[in-house]
Scaffold this motif. Structure first.
Motif, mmCIF file in Angstrom:
data_model
loop_
_atom_site.group_PDB
_atom_site.id
_atom_site.type_symbol
_atom_site.label_atom_id
_atom_site.label_comp_id
_atom_site.label_asym_id
_atom_site.label_seq_id
_atom_site.Cartn_x
_atom_site.Cartn_y
_atom_site.Cartn_z
ATOM 1 N N SER A 10 -2.968 -1.021 6.037
ATOM 2 C CA SER A 10 -1.746 -0.404 6.553
ATOM 3 C C SER A 10 -0.605 -1.407 6.537
ATOM 4 O O SER A 10 -0.803 -2.618 6.664
ATOM 5 C CB SER A 10 -1.959 0.115 7.982
ATOM 6 O OG SER A 10 -2.479 -0.902 8.820
ATOM 7 N N PHE A 11 0.620 -0.872 6.420
ATOM 8 C CA PHE A 11 1.825 -1.697 6.271
ATOM 9 C C PHE A 11 2.997 -0.957 6.897
ATOM 10 O O PHE A 11 3.209 0.231 6.615
ATOM 11 C CB PHE A 11 2.062 -1.963 4.784
ATOM 12 C CG PHE A 11 3.425 -2.485 4.403
ATOM 13 C CD1 PHE A 11 4.125 -3.370 5.195
ATOM 14 C CD2 PHE A 11 4.009 -2.087 3.199
ATOM 15 C CE1 PHE A 11 5.379 -3.841 4.827
ATOM 16 C CE2 PHE A 11 5.254 -2.546 2.807
ATOM 17 C CZ PHE A 11 5.942 -3.426 3.633
ATOM 18 N N ARG B 268 -5.180 -0.524 -4.203
ATOM 19 C CA ARG B 268 -6.373 -1.332 -3.960
ATOM 20 C C ARG B 268 -7.250 -0.771 -2.853
ATOM 21 O O ARG B 268 -8.430 -1.144 -2.753
ATOM 22 C CB ARG B 268 -5.978 -2.767 -3.588
ATOM 23 C CG ARG B 268 -5.191 -3.517 -4.638
ATOM 24 C CD ARG B 268 -4.822 -4.901 -4.137
ATOM 25 N NE ARG B 268 -6.017 -5.646 -3.757
ATOM 26 C CZ ARG B 268 -6.712 -6.411 -4.592
ATOM 27 N NH1 ARG B 268 -6.323 -6.527 -5.842
ATOM 28 N NH2 ARG B 268 -7.773 -7.062 -4.180
ATOM 29 N N THR B 269 -6.677 0.078 -1.991
ATOM 30 C CA THR B 269 -7.386 0.497 -0.777
ATOM 31 C C THR B 269 -7.243 1.994 -0.553
ATOM 32 O O THR B 269 -6.159 2.464 -0.188
ATOM 33 C CB THR B 269 -6.837 -0.261 0.449
ATOM 34 O OG1 THR B 269 -6.880 -1.667 0.211
ATOM 35 C CG2 THR B 269 -7.636 0.071 1.693
ATOM 36 N N PRO B 270 -8.295 2.779 -0.740
ATOM 37 C CA PRO B 270 -8.229 4.216 -0.451
ATOM 38 C C PRO B 270 -7.839 4.448 1.012
ATOM 39 O O PRO B 270 -8.280 3.731 1.913
ATOM 40 C CB PRO B 270 -9.662 4.695 -0.723
ATOM 41 C CG PRO B 270 -10.227 3.685 -1.675
ATOM 42 C CD PRO B 270 -9.605 2.367 -1.289
ATOM 43 N N GLY B 271 -6.979 5.438 1.230
ATOM 44 C CA GLY B 271 -6.555 5.763 2.590
ATOM 45 C C GLY B 271 -5.505 4.831 3.158
ATOM 46 O O GLY B 271 -5.201 4.892 4.354
ATOM 47 N N LEU C 118 3.176 6.321 10.361
ATOM 48 C CA LEU C 118 2.195 5.561 9.598
ATOM 49 C C LEU C 118 1.164 6.534 9.040
ATOM 50 O O LEU C 118 0.170 6.855 9.691
ATOM 51 C CB LEU C 118 1.539 4.506 10.494
ATOM 52 C CG LEU C 118 0.605 3.505 9.797
ATOM 53 C CD1 LEU C 118 1.342 2.726 8.724
ATOM 54 C CD2 LEU C 118 -0.010 2.562 10.823
ATOM 55 N N LEU C 119 1.428 6.972 7.812
ATOM 56 C CA LEU C 119 0.604 7.988 7.176
ATOM 57 C C LEU C 119 0.081 7.496 5.836
ATOM 58 O O LEU C 119 0.559 6.490 5.302
ATOM 59 C CB LEU C 119 1.423 9.266 6.969
ATOM 60 C CG LEU C 119 1.999 9.927 8.227
ATOM 61 C CD1 LEU C 119 2.896 11.094 7.835
ATOM 62 C CD2 LEU C 119 0.875 10.379 9.154
ATOM 63 N N ALA C 120 -0.882 8.208 5.296
ATOM 64 C CA ALA C 120 -1.414 7.879 3.982
ATOM 65 C C ALA C 120 -0.271 7.791 2.979
ATOM 66 O O ALA C 120 0.635 8.634 2.966
ATOM 67 C CB ALA C 120 -2.435 8.924 3.547
ATOM 68 N N TYR C 121 -0.317 6.768 2.141
ATOM 69 C CA TYR C 121 0.775 6.520 1.208
ATOM 70 C C TYR C 121 0.943 7.660 0.227
ATOM 71 O O TYR C 121 -0.013 8.190 -0.329
ATOM 72 C CB TYR C 121 0.521 5.225 0.435
ATOM 73 C CG TYR C 121 1.553 4.988 -0.649
ATOM 74 C CD1 TYR C 121 2.789 4.465 -0.335
ATOM 75 C CD2 TYR C 121 1.287 5.347 -1.966
ATOM 76 C CE1 TYR C 121 3.754 4.271 -1.304
ATOM 77 C CE2 TYR C 121 2.245 5.150 -2.948
ATOM 78 C CZ TYR C 121 3.470 4.618 -2.614
ATOM 79 O OH TYR C 121 4.420 4.439 -3.587
ATOM 80 N N GLU C 122 2.213 8.023 -0.002
ATOM 81 C CA GLU C 122 2.586 8.975 -1.048
ATOM 82 C C GLU C 122 3.687 8.342 -1.869
ATOM 83 O O GLU C 122 4.496 7.566 -1.352
ATOM 84 C CB GLU C 122 3.067 10.298 -0.452
ATOM 85 C CG GLU C 122 1.989 11.053 0.294
ATOM 86 C CD GLU C 122 2.503 12.365 0.868
ATOM 87 O OE1 GLU C 122 3.719 12.638 0.694
ATOM 88 O OE2 GLU C 122 1.730 13.092 1.490
ATOM 89 N N ALA C 123 3.737 8.673 -3.140
ATOM 90 C CA ALA C 123 4.735 8.092 -4.026
ATOM 91 C C ALA C 123 6.136 8.395 -3.519
ATOM 92 O O ALA C 123 6.392 9.460 -2.966
ATOM 93 C CB ALA C 123 4.566 8.627 -5.443
ATOM 94 N N PRO C 124 7.080 7.462 -3.685
ATOM 95 C CA PRO C 124 8.454 7.685 -3.230
ATOM 96 C C PRO C 124 9.137 8.770 -4.031
ATOM 97 O O PRO C 124 8.669 9.182 -5.087
ATOM 98 C CB PRO C 124 9.130 6.329 -3.448
ATOM 99 C CG PRO C 124 8.339 5.704 -4.545
ATOM 100 C CD PRO C 124 6.918 6.160 -4.332
ATOM 101 N N GLY C 125 10.280 9.210 -3.486
ATOM 102 C CA GLY C 125 11.045 10.229 -4.175
ATOM 103 C C GLY C 125 11.309 11.437 -3.307
ATOM 104 O O GLY C 125 12.034 12.349 -3.676
ATOM 105 N N GLN C 126 10.719 11.423 -2.090
ATOM 106 C CA GLN C 126 10.883 12.552 -1.198
ATOM 107 C C GLN C 126 11.904 12.290 -0.106
ATOM 108 O O GLN C 126 12.389 13.210 0.514
ATOM 109 C CB GLN C 126 9.530 12.877 -0.527
ATOM 110 C CG GLN C 126 8.407 13.112 -1.510
ATOM 111 C CD GLN C 126 8.650 14.279 -2.423
ATOM 112 O OE1 GLN C 126 9.118 15.325 -1.953
ATOM 113 N NE2 GLN C 126 8.374 14.139 -3.688
ATOM 114 N N ALA C 127 12.215 10.993 0.128
ATOM 115 C CA ALA C 127 12.996 10.653 1.312
ATOM 116 C C ALA C 127 14.454 10.415 0.985
ATOM 117 O O ALA C 127 14.843 10.230 -0.151
ATOM 118 C CB ALA C 127 12.411 9.389 1.963
#
Length: 268
Positions: A9-10, A44-47, A251-260
């Motif tokens: 997480s980040f 590198r890390t699922p979830g 702090l949610l599962a990563y999704e590709a940018p472009g929505q915000a």
């Protein structure tokens, strides 16, 4: 630090530099180094989970009040904190107060995460940077003190000359281009113990000479479209971030940018 460590997480905290201006996506939103870093860590890390609380134009007091507590409560593996630059660029700035606010932010964040990352932000070559250089260097020296005291990482972008090259800065002369953000992401990636994928410090190819009239015309456009409005916001105490919410507040599962986001708005 362990090489090739996995992070789950980040959370990114800060202002326009961390929000991603001016790494513009086709939908009008901003990506930036933090999103790029999150994408690489997520691969590198699922979830893998990611939040970006940064909002353009925020002063250190606002970062402390609006973002730090939220980030600390998330208890992520990695927190990046970049703030104080907007304060230093104000006509009047109490650097002692800025240092105190930054210290409080670090004291609250450091115990809440496994790795706290601080930065010396890059500076574009030119007269504006020269005017505010003493303040920025005072801020960076204090960042180093805090890092030692709280076992934080420091990514020094300020001292790397290629990042001062005007070709890595947007037309507003305050925010990095997509290539600039890519280099910052690589720098933080390496600081976190990940294997280097390229040399983010590499110099750019020799610049093509620009005619004097072309440079002057560019200066006039910059003053009219960006510098003038920015100065007025500094004088009146307004910011392009007023009323704006973070692009990734949870702090949610990563999704590709472009929505915000809702598009560019110039200097922070």
């Amino acid at each position: 630090m362990e090489m090739n460590a996995n992070y789950t997480s980040f959370v990114a905290v800060g202002d326009s530099f961390t929000e991603g201006m001016s790494d513009l996506l086709p939908d009008g939103s901003y990506r930036g180094w933090a999103d790029l870093l999150a994408a690489r860590l997520a691969a590198r890390t699922p979830g893998f989970r990611y939040a970006n609380l940064a909002v353009r134009g925020k002063l250190m007091s606002q970062i402390l009040d609006e973002q730090v507590g939220v980030a600390a409560a998330m208890a992520p593996d990695v927190v990046t904190l970049v703030g104080g630059g907007n304060d230093a660029l104000r006509p009047k700035c109490d650097m002692g107060r800025v240092r105190g606010l930054l210290e409080e932010a670090v004291e609250r964040l450091a115990p809440s995460c496994k790795h706290l990352v601080l930065m010396h932000t890059p500076g574009r070559d030119g007269p504006v940077m020269e005017r505010f250089r003493p303040r920025m260097e005072e801020l960076f020296a204090f960042v180093d003190e805090l890092a030692v005291r709280h076992n934080a990482l420091v990514v020094d972008l300020y001292g790397e000359r290629p990042l001062g090259d005007q070709r890595l800065w947007d037309v507003d002369r305050l925010h990095l281009t997509a290539e600039g953000h890519r280099r910052v992401a690589e720098a933080v990636w390496q600081a976190l113990g990940q294997a280097a994928e390229d040399d983010w410090r590499a110099g750019l190819p020799a610049a093509v000479p620009v005619r004097w009239l072309t440079r002057r015309a560019s200066d006039v456009r910059f003053a009219r479209q960006h510098l003038g409005p920015w100065v007025m916001r500094r004088i009146t105490g307004r910011s392009t971030g007023d009323g704006r919410l973070p692009k990734r507040p949870e702090l949610l599962a990563y999704e590709a940018p472009g929505q915000a986001g809702d598009g560019p708005s110039g200097l922070s």
